[in-house]
Design a protein around this motif. Structure first.
Motif, PDB file in Angstrom:
ATOM      1  N   ALA A 166       0.823  -1.214   0.000  1.00 36.53           N
ATOM      2  CA  ALA A 166       0.000   0.000   0.000  1.00 36.53           C
ATOM      3  C   ALA A 166       0.856   1.263   0.000  1.00 36.53           C
ATOM      4  O   ALA A 166       0.337   2.362  -0.185  1.00 36.53           O
ATOM      5  N   ARG A 167       2.167   1.120   0.221  1.00 36.79           N
ATOM      6  CA  ARG A 167       3.109   2.244   0.252  1.00 36.79           C
ATOM      7  C   ARG A 167       2.598   3.359   1.179  1.00 36.79           C
ATOM      8  O   ARG A 167       2.176   4.430   0.737  1.00 36.79           O
TER       9      ARG A 167
ATOM     10  N   ILE B 253       4.576   6.944   8.518  1.00 38.48           N
ATOM     11  CA  ILE B 253       5.000   5.763   9.267  1.00 38.48           C
ATOM     12  C   ILE B 253       3.819   5.206  10.052  1.00 38.48           C
ATOM     13  O   ILE B 253       3.112   5.944  10.747  1.00 38.48           O
ATOM     14  N   LYS B 254       3.591   3.899   9.926  1.00 37.87           N
ATOM     15  CA  LYS B 254       2.528   3.227  10.670  1.00 37.87           C
ATOM     16  C   LYS B 254       3.137   2.090  11.476  1.00 37.87           C
ATOM     17  O   LYS B 254       4.061   1.402  11.012  1.00 37.87           O
ATOM     18  N   MET B 255       2.583   1.878  12.667  1.00 40.87           N
ATOM     19  CA  MET B 255       3.154   0.889  13.571  1.00 40.87           C
ATOM     20  C   MET B 255       2.061   0.108  14.284  1.00 40.87           C
ATOM     21  O   MET B 255       1.011   0.667  14.647  1.00 40.87           O
TER      22      MET B 255
ATOM     23  N   ALA C  70       5.456  -6.947  16.561  1.00 38.10           N
ATOM     24  CA  ALA C  70       5.479  -5.550  16.114  1.00 38.10           C
ATOM     25  C   ALA C  70       5.559  -5.511  14.591  1.00 38.10           C
ATOM     26  O   ALA C  70       6.171  -6.386  13.968  1.00 38.10           O
ATOM     27  N   MET C  71       4.933  -4.504  14.015  1.00 38.29           N
ATOM     28  CA  MET C  71       4.972  -4.299  12.563  1.00 38.29           C
ATOM     29  C   MET C  71       5.130  -2.810  12.293  1.00 38.29           C
ATOM     30  O   MET C  71       4.473  -1.981  12.933  1.00 38.29           O
ATOM     31  N   LEU C  72       5.991  -2.480  11.341  1.00 35.54           N
ATOM     32  CA  LEU C  72       6.205  -1.088  10.945  1.00 35.54           C
ATOM     33  C   LEU C  72       6.259  -1.023   9.426  1.00 35.54           C
ATOM     34  O   LEU C  72       6.940  -1.837   8.794  1.00 35.54           O
ATOM     35  N   LYS C  73       5.558  -0.050   8.841  1.00 35.14           N
ATOM     36  CA  LYS C  73       5.546   0.111   7.385  1.00 35.14           C
ATOM     37  C   LYS C  73       5.686   1.590   7.019  1.00 35.14           C
ATOM     38  O   LYS C  73       5.101   2.453   7.676  1.00 35.14           O
ATOM     39  N   TYR C  74       6.440   1.823   5.937  1.00 33.87           N
ATOM     40  CA  TYR C  74       6.572   3.196   5.434  1.00 33.87           C
ATOM     41  C   TYR C  74       7.190   3.183   4.048  1.00 33.87           C
ATOM     42  O   TYR C  74       8.280   2.632   3.839  1.00 33.87           O
ATOM     43  N   ASN C  75       6.480   3.745   3.079  1.00 33.45           N
ATOM     44  CA  ASN C  75       6.998   4.016   1.738  1.00 33.45           C
ATOM     45  C   ASN C  75       7.674   2.799   1.101  1.00 33.45           C
ATOM     46  O   ASN C  75       8.760   2.898   0.540  1.00 33.45           O
TER      47      ASN C  75
END
Length: 405
Positions: free
Chosen positions: A239-240, A244-246, A282-287
């Motif tokens: 989803a790009r 920052i989402k966590m 834990a999960m982290l997503k960004y760009n």
């Protein structure tokens, strides 16, 4: 048993309270929280002219070819239909009353047919009451709210399968009641509360009834708001995320008088054991970047059980702990590179019978239609360390195609 009746009373009370909450059909989007699956649409849908019922039909399959190298065996090719699933969901009478059914047909899903045992075609058969977008109550057989990777659909994975720790320590599908309160907000601190009371015996079990049961509770926190496109339910940042989402999550599970070596999974024990499991993830997503990490642990008093007719025959609860670390990046061309490292350490009480393991995996995935149609390749190496000081190295290469609606 007092705990059982207390929790059952709590679930019934929540159900009664929820009936007084105002309901809007536009909020009930058929997002079934206890059955997260990757969805690039709604499959094939049918709705009756009077809107009394709705049926959505979906399928997916995974075809896999692998080359295996085990130190104590000859090298071999492995070609199989790894998963073949058919799924139905919808509502009857009113969108507040939903159902979900998932059937599996691949040999690896169904398992060998043994005399006196049930065939394992049914994966999910569960009914829901959803008074609004926050509350969800379920009754039937489905996944328990365990570790994030396990709860995600196998069709939403970046590599060809879950980690060794998910295979050994995680909880699985079970029959019982579940109650969820979902409070995800786009750009604000959010949280989810998920609870379950179940038989503890796993799926499709019709053995003689007993007094065992399992209690499960999970908390999920979104410090920076919810993920785009329900991004907690699939791996990788397809989803790009623009910000920052966590996700930070934790689960506690207690299986009282469990019959099997891994609670809902495994071989039958010679004596019942009570076991506890604890998960943090834990999960982290960004760009385009995605990072996942998790810790899993199972404990039990006196994990060894012996055959009363032959003391040399024994089975044990798989107790121990493990860590998973997974990092990925998806390019604008929809090619993705993934790396995962897992460590698994067994408890000293069973060290003589099973090794500690380190697993290294790298993969490349090409997404044609997001997770619904993708090609995956993976190389994995297992480093096994035994109690007597010996070691073994196994590895495999896999090519897999996933397609579904």
């Amino acid at each position: 048993m007092n705990k059982f009746f207390s929790l059952l009373f709590f679930l019934i009370s929540l159900f009664s309270i929820a009936q007084d909450i105002k309901f809007s059909t536009k909020d009930n989007d058929l997002k079934l929280a206890t059955l997260p699956y990757y969805n690039y649409g709604r499959g094939l849908g049918l709705t009756s002219p009077d809107s009394i019922f709705q049926l959505n039909i979906r399928f997916r399959m995974q075809n896999r070819l692998g080359y295996l190298n085990h130190e104590d065996q000859e090298d071999a090719f492995d070609g199989q239909i790894r998963r073949l699933r058919l799924r139905f969901d919808g509502y009857v009478g009113n969108p507040k009353f939903l159902y979900a059914i998932q059937l599996s047909f691949a040999p690896g899903d169904v398992g060998e047919i043994e005399e006196g045992e049930n065939i394992n075609i049914i994966r999910d058969a569960v009914m829901f009451y959803r008074p609004n977008k926050h509350w969800s109550f379920a009754f039937g057989q489905t996944k328990l709210p365990g570790n994030r990777q396990r709860v995600n659909s196998s069709g939403a994975l970046q590599l060809t399968d879950r980690s060794i720790n998910n295979a050994r320590f995680n909880i699985d599908r079970d029959f019982g009641f579940q109650a969820y309160f979902l409070n995800e907000k786009k750009d604000k601190f959010s949280y989810n509360i998920k609870t379950a009371i179940s038989t503890g015996n796993g799926r499709n079990v019709t053995k003689s009834p007993d007094d065992g049961f399992a209690l499960t509770g999970r908390l999920e926190f979104f410090p920076l708001g919810s993920f785009a496109k329900d991004g907690t339910n699939f791996e990788g940042d397809i989803a790009r995320e623009q910000k920052i989402k966590m996700l930070l999550g934790g689960t506690f599970h207690r299986n009282v008088k469990a019959r099997q070596t891994q609670g809902q999974l495994g071989s039958d024990l010679f004596e019942k054991r009570t076991m506890e499991s604890f998960f943090v993830d834990a999960m982290l997503k960004y760009n385009g970047w995605a990072l996942m990490s998790s810790y899993m642990n199972r404990t039990a008093e006196n994990p060894l059980t012996f055959n009363p007719e032959d003391v040399t025959d024994f089975r044990f609860v798989y107790v121990g702990e493990g860590f998973d670390y997974q990092l990925s990046y998806i390019f604008p061309t929809n090619y993705e590179i993934i790396g995962r490292f897992s460590t698994q350490k067994v408890n000293e009480s069973i060290q003589n019978f099973t090794p500690d393991t380190k697993q290294y995996s790298v993969g490349v995935t090409k997404y044609f239609w997001e997770h619904a149609f993708k090609i995956q390749s993976e190389f994995t190496l297992d480093d096994l360390s035994y109690f007597d000081g010996s070691s073994k190295t196994n590895w495999y290469i896999r090519f897999q195609v996933e397609i579904g609606i």
